[in-house]
Design an enzyme around this catalytic site. Structure first.
Site, PDB file in Angstrom:
ATOM      1  CE1 TYR A   6       1.974   8.440   1.506  1.00 38.50           C
ATOM      2  CE2 TYR A   6       0.054   7.014   1.399  1.00 38.50           C
ATOM      3  CZ  TYR A   6       1.416   7.198   1.288  1.00 38.50           C
ATOM      4  OH  TYR A   6       2.214   6.152   0.949  1.00 38.50           O
TER       5      TYR A   6
ATOM      6  CE  LYS B 140      16.363  15.951  -1.655  1.00 38.04           C
ATOM      7  NZ  LYS B 140      17.626  15.199  -1.878  1.00 38.04           N
TER       8      LYS B 140
ATOM      9  CG  ASP C 139      19.224  12.224  -1.029  1.00 41.33           C
ATOM     10  OD1 ASP C 139      19.192  12.592   0.167  1.00 41.33           O
ATOM     11  OD2 ASP C 139      19.745  12.914  -1.922  1.00 41.33           O
TER      12      ASP C 139
ATOM     13  CG  ASP D 167       4.579   4.160   1.292  1.00 41.91           C
ATOM     14  OD1 ASP D 167       4.232   3.080   1.801  1.00 41.91           O
ATOM     15  OD2 ASP D 167       4.494   4.403   0.080  1.00 41.91           O
TER      16      ASP D 167
ATOM     17  CG  ASP E  35       7.434  -1.186   1.038  1.00 41.12           C
ATOM     18  OD1 ASP E  35       6.742  -1.239   2.067  1.00 41.12           O
ATOM     19  OD2 ASP E  35       7.011  -1.516  -0.089  1.00 41.12           O
TER      20      ASP E  35
HETATM   21  C1  IPM Z   1       1.414   1.100   3.426  1.00 42.82           C
HETATM   22  C2  IPM Z   1       0.788   0.955   2.069  1.00 42.82           C
HETATM   23  C3  IPM Z   1      -0.268   2.045   1.905  1.00 42.82           C
HETATM   24  C4  IPM Z   1       0.436   3.377   2.045  1.00 42.82           C
HETATM   25  C5  IPM Z   1      -1.050   1.968   0.592  1.00 42.82           C
HETATM   26  C6  IPM Z   1      -1.730   0.622   0.444  1.00 42.82           C
HETATM   27  C7  IPM Z   1      -2.026   3.086   0.441  1.00 42.82           C
HETATM   28  O1  IPM Z   1       1.756   1.027   1.075  1.00 42.82           O
HETATM   29  O2  IPM Z   1       0.700   0.953   4.434  1.00 42.82           O
HETATM   30  O3  IPM Z   1       2.617   1.341   3.483  1.00 42.82           O
HETATM   31  O4  IPM Z   1       0.999   3.886   1.059  1.00 42.82           O
HETATM   32  O5  IPM Z   1       0.431   3.932   3.139  1.00 42.82           O
HETATM   33 MG    MG Z   2       3.741   1.159   1.790  1.00 48.00          MG
END
Ligand code: IPM
Ligand code: MG
Length: 360
Positions: free
Chosen positions: A146, A195, A227, A251, A255
């Protein structure tokens, strides 16, 4: 106690869900004798609309002068919103990355919990979820891909893009320590995800995490390749307590973890630095498709406010009261549309906020 709280309503459903969290904070203040002072801060699309940029230096300065910041969500529909006509460094997300970096919020805590009351919403088979699960993803938030150097160049007539993944041992050590400290207060298990079969940065990650682990003999540490971790999260999520990982892996895995709970509208998160300061926000996004309809689930934001009370202000009783009120509202059968099921009573965003406040 006086609580000096920055408020970032943000974009999409952000303003609606933050309004409910503030309602709950005001109720807590009234009940426990605190004073909440709010400073409204602009971030993301809301800041672009006013200032032309997603985050101004003035906002960073104001945020730094608060004890903690509560945020809704930022960003819009990438296909239709004019914000996405701007170059990447001027879009809403760039503001989020900049505030994380400017405030040194290196430790991102993302719990993924299967709520008993909402088990029906979990997409996994009952044979997998019967024991429940409750994990904390600790994502490093200010390093890695990032924030590494990036550029796009034309080399010999061929467009080539570079993103670099860099970690130094100081960055790894401080997030690892946080993960072990949090594991001590939970089930005392850390799974460090990397990884290391491919990446140098992961091999350094593993080495430093092993060193930190020596100071925490009561915590059980294991290493897992990313993975495999993606697979294990759907095969047997109950095996995890604290997952410690770098920015990009975190990240993606967070999710995935939130999806398997079946109730992303319920999940809070905290981004912390070395001090008591934190930025607290729901795990879900800005959901522009349902913005302004009064149907968004405010619970993740309300639970983020509870995390804020706990981590930034050490107000455990107050945080407990908010969490208990959320549990009660679920027990009583009230649901926003995203977690609605048969036989329950559907309510809107504001009504959910009212109910939770009334249970405090
Ligand atoms: C998160 C989001 C952010 C990230 C985006 C919006 C830049 O996906 O907070 O997980 O990738 O960190
Ligand atoms: Mg995210």
């Amino acid at each position: 106690m006086k609580l000096n709280i920055g408020i970032i309503k943000g974009d999409g459903i952000g303003p609606e869900i933050v309004t409910e969290a503030v309602k709950v904070l005001d109720r807590v203040a009234e009940k426990y004798g605190h004073i909440c002072e709010y400073t409204e801060l602009l971030l993301g699309g809301a800041s672009i609309d006013v200032h032309g940029v997603p985050l101004t230096d003035d906002t960073i300065r104001k945020a730094k002068s608060c004890d903690a910041v509560l945020m809704g969500s930022i960003g819009g529909d990438a296909k239709t919103s004019p914000w996405y006509q701007l170059e990447p460094s001027k879009r809403p997300e760039a503001g989020l990355l900049k505030i994380r970096k400017s405030l040194n919020l290196f430790a991102n805590l993302r719990p993924a919990v299967l709520y008993d009351e909402l088990k029906g919403a979990c997409p996994l088979k009952e044979s997998i979820t019967k024991g429940g699960f409750d994990m904390m993803i600790m994502r490093e938030l200010t390093g890695g891909l990032y924030f590494g150097e990036r550029r796009t160049v034309e080399e010999n007539g061929i467009m080539t893009a570079y993103d670099s993944l860099t970690y130094n041992e100081v960055e790894i050590r401080r997030i690892a320590k946080r993960a072990f400290d949090i594991a001590l207060k939970r089930r005392k298990k850390v799974t460090s995800v990397d990884k290391a079969n491919v990446l140098d940065s992961s091999r350094l990650w593993r080495k430093v995490v092993d060193e930190v682990a020596k100071d925490y003999p009561e915590v059980e540490l294991s290493h897992m390749l990313v993975d495999n971790c993606a697979m294990q999260l759907v095969r047997d999520p109950g095996q995890f307590d604290v997952i410690l990982t770098e920015n990009m892996f975190g990240d993606i895995l967070s999710d995935e973890a939130s999806m398997v709970t079946g109730s992303i509208g319920m999940l809070a998160s905290a981004s912390l630095n070395e001090t008591k300061f934190g930025l607290y926000e729901p795990s879900g996004g800005s959901a522009p498709d349902i913005a302004g309809k009064g149907i968004a689930n405010p619970i993740a934001t309300i639970l983020s406010a509870a995390l804020m009370l706990r981590f930034s202000f050490d107000l455990d009783a107050e945080a407990d009261a908010v969490e208990a009120a959320v549990e009660k509202v679920l027990k009583e059968g009230y649901r926003t549309i995203d977690i609605m099921s048969e036989g329950r009573q559907q309510v809107g965003t504001a009504q959910m906020g009212d109910l939770i406040s009334s249970y405090i």
